[in-house]
Structures are given as structure tokens and as C-alpha cells.
Write an enzyme that holds these catalytic residues in place. Sequence first.
Site, PDB file in Angstrom:
ATOM      1  CD  GLU A  83     -26.012 -25.314 -39.662  1.00 14.78           C
ATOM      2  OE1 GLU A  83     -25.234 -24.781 -40.498  1.00 14.78           O
ATOM      3  OE2 GLU A  83     -26.792 -24.661 -38.946  1.00 14.78           O
ATOM      4  CD  GLU A 207     -26.736 -23.586 -34.884  1.00 13.01           C
ATOM      5  OE1 GLU A 207     -27.204 -22.776 -35.728  1.00 13.01           O
ATOM      6  OE2 GLU A 207     -25.583 -24.028 -34.932  1.00 13.01           O
TER       7      GLU A 207
END
Length: 538
Positions: A83, A207
Site C-alpha cells: 500500500e 486484499e
Amino acid sequence: GRVVERYATMWNVVALDLKNEPYKTTWGSRDPRTDWGMAVSRIGTHIQRNCPGGERFLLFVGGRVVERYATMWNVVALDLKNEPYKTTWGSRDPRTDWGMAVSRIGTHIQRNCPGGERFLLFVEGTCDSPPTPHPCFWGENVTGARTHPISIPFMNKLVFSPHVYGPCVSSQPYFNDPHFPSNMHRVWDSHFGFAPSELGIAVVIGEWGGKYTGATRVWMDAFVSYLVSKGMTDTFFWCLNPNSGDTGGLLKDDWTTPDPEKLALLARLVPEASIISHLHSSHQGQGHPPPLPHGLPSTHGTTSSTQPSLHQASHVSPSQGSTMIGVSSSVRSSWTDDAGTHYVHDIHVNNTDVVPRSDVCVCVQAAGHALEQTWNMQHMPGREADTYAILANNIAPGGTYSGAGFITACASPSVWIGNIPLVPGASSTPAPSSSLLSSSSSSSSTGPLSTPTSSSQDPRLSVEFILVNQWEGGGQVNITITNNGDQPLQHVVVHVPGIATSWNLEPTTTPGDFTLPAWGLPLRPGHPFTSAGYTYRS
């Protein structure tokens, strides 16, 4: 490492994620056990002072991970960074541009780390850069690739891996749209769903998940329907453990009982999950799995005892003269279905040369049968139908590369070394003491594939142009630049006209002149820069 090896014995495939969320640490407590600021100072100083690559933390860590797991058969992918939501994409700022960083890191792993070319490279997106019509979750935004694409040597190993969540993680305006959830298809398409059809880049959701209730349940049902409709059914579900506060897990709070509704949702996404079977061979890596369970259908592989056949030929290149490369093929498994018997063949390339080789070309004839599937070998358009370039970098002298192969209905195909021309490197000639490295071609040349000739070349530098792939109307060339002096060089320019696309070459104001990227400088003696290259059109 022990966990990965244990997973291998359980037939579990692993993707490694470079993840850093030190949320349980302190800052300023001066407690050496918990103070993150103190730890960063220690780790950073160690890397910058003692580790190759200095401040290039991800280059260093990525290289070490590849080194550690290169021989583990079940480690298939490396997620470069978890991320990177504070980065940019397309700003061209080398301090923040994630697309530029991925090109550098990916090229380093594939070119400089032995075994690195076999890993899939998972790339997560940014968050707010470039701007999108709809807000993105951390890691969801890969739209920058449309205008500022990533460039790595083996683009077929690049996978976008966005993180996508619903209302239980963060409220977004599109969750309150009166047309929710039918409006979400347009949102997902704009954030990442365009990549396979527009850019030819695979997407594996890195995810997703949530508590399967209320609006989040509606969102999760819609997301599964979207993924199925797009054919993007390879995902990583967050998560197994139930103590993830905003999403829960596949296990209930007792850490034992599976959540049947979530499992049913995943079964709708992947109704027939893959059965992983490591096909045994004499070249298998560490963490060998057990034999296939008794009773598995033969369509999932049976080990063959067929012995490898060896074909060895002289490989002549215009720059290096006669060298020897050996190639063999072996059957490692086969299965039978309604279409007949299919054989999985490994190719083993043996470098008996005295220098590393990256220019291997093989020919395969399968008695009239087509090659149903290949890996780590690329057909060379414009040449014979049976000619392939082996996608291996720097096979060491005396070493063997066994990462390529194919599936065909022929049990005993013929495999031999083909001939692929190398482009000779520019010779070193006396010149003024500058760091200009120039290779120019005459007006009658065919572009950047002509033999480079020296003009205003620094005698401390040498360059080698290696043709690694060729197709009708163009090709791919890798460049190796070596500092033969005794002092680091802060500025290097290479002149290559007629480039279509390039990687790890920074254009200058002079047409055809390129500098090495800042992270590749200074160019140290005895440490060749091997991460640059280009494609050309003939």
C-alpha cells in the site's frame, strides 16, 4: 523460511509481501525494544554503510528476498511494497513516483538477482495520484499506468495487485449512491479493471474482504459478481484470523470454526479451485512436497521416467566467436484426457562458455504437434515457427538454467540451440577525459542494431549491446556498461539513436543521448550497470 518450507510440504503456494506497518511500536520512548525511531536509525545506518545499494532500501530487501527464496518451488510471487498510498504516479519526481520506482526495482530484481526473473512481480497501486473521479482505497489506484507505464525486462511477469474494500473499512461517497451496488462496476473499471484489456497486464486482487453483514455484504456479493464477469478470479482474501477489527476473518471468534457464508462466497468466486501439484524432476528446489495423494485423477500429473535427450551445438556470434551452449529436454510429467496424452517438458540450458550468457535461442520440433503452453521462453516472430528466446539472464559459466519449458503431445521432441546474432560492444579507444560513451552508426545502417563505432568515447568505459529478442519490425536490446577505471564515475552518457522504448535510460536534451538514472550512479569500477535496455523498430 521454515514456514515457507513447511507450506511447501503442504502444497501451499506463497506470495511474499514487503509489508511494514509498525503500529505497535513507540516513537521517542528511547526503549530500544520498542522505539521505532531508534530502530530506523540503526537499520538505515547499517544498510547505508554496510550493504550494497545504500539508501535503495527496497532494492536491497528485494534482492535479499529473491536470494533467500529463489530455489523454493512454491514461492511464486513478490509483492514489491504494501500500500504505497503516499506515493505519486506520473509526477516524474524520483523521490515519490511509484511507477518509476517499480521500473527500477523490478529491473534490478530481474537483471541483477539470480533467479529473480522467475518471480511474478505484484505491484499495488497508489491512492490519490493521479486523481480519479472516485476516491480510491490505499493501493487501489493503478490508473497512472495508462500514461506512465512501468517498464521492466520481462513484462509478462508484471501483475497489478490492488487492495479493494467496502463500507466496513472506510465510507466512500459511491457507497451512498442511490444506484449502489450497480454503480460499483464503473468505479472498479476506472480504478484497475481496465488493465487487462487496455494494457495487457494481469490483475490479482491483493486484499479484499469484510464483515459479511449489512451494506458490506451487499458490496462483497457485487464484487464477486464483478470479478467473475471480468475473469479476475485470482485473489487474496483478507483474512484468515478473526481479530482483524474492521473485516473479521474466515475463522469465527473461537479461532477454530470456519465462517460458512464467507466460504460459500469464495466458492462462488472460484467454484473449482486449482489443485497444486509440484511436478518432480531432478532440478526441483527446496521444500519438496510429498507425493500426490492416493486416488488423484491422472489428469493432475504422473511422474515420467523418460530420460533427457541432449543436443549440443556450436553457437557462433559475431562478437565472441565460437562458444558452446548445451541444451537438453526432459519429461517431468504427463497426463491423459479426451484429447490424448500431454507431456510436460523442461528445457535445461548448460553454459559451457567462459562468460555469462543471456542470449540463448532454442529450436523445438515436436513431430508436427503444437506447443500447447510455454513458460520462460518467448517465440521470436519473423523467424521459424519453432524458434524461441530463453528468458534467462546471465547464465553463469558452468551453470545450468532449467526454468523454461513447454507442454506438447509429443513424448520425444527434438531440441537444439539456434543462432541469434549478438551486437558487439563498442571498443575502447583513447579519448579526452570525459564520461561520454558514444556509439554511432553510418547513414546506411539499420538502426541501433548496427555494430557501434566509437566517437568521443571515454577509455574508462566499455559498452556491450546484446540482442535478446527479435521480431518482425523490431527487437529488444540489453545494454551493459562497465567502468574499467579505478574511480567511480558520477556522469555517464550513452548515445543510441532510433530507440522506440527504453528502460533505466534518462533522455537528455540531445537527441539519442541518454544518461544513467540517479540510482545507478556513481558507476563503480568492476560493477557493470546491466539494468538498461531498449526496443527498436527496423
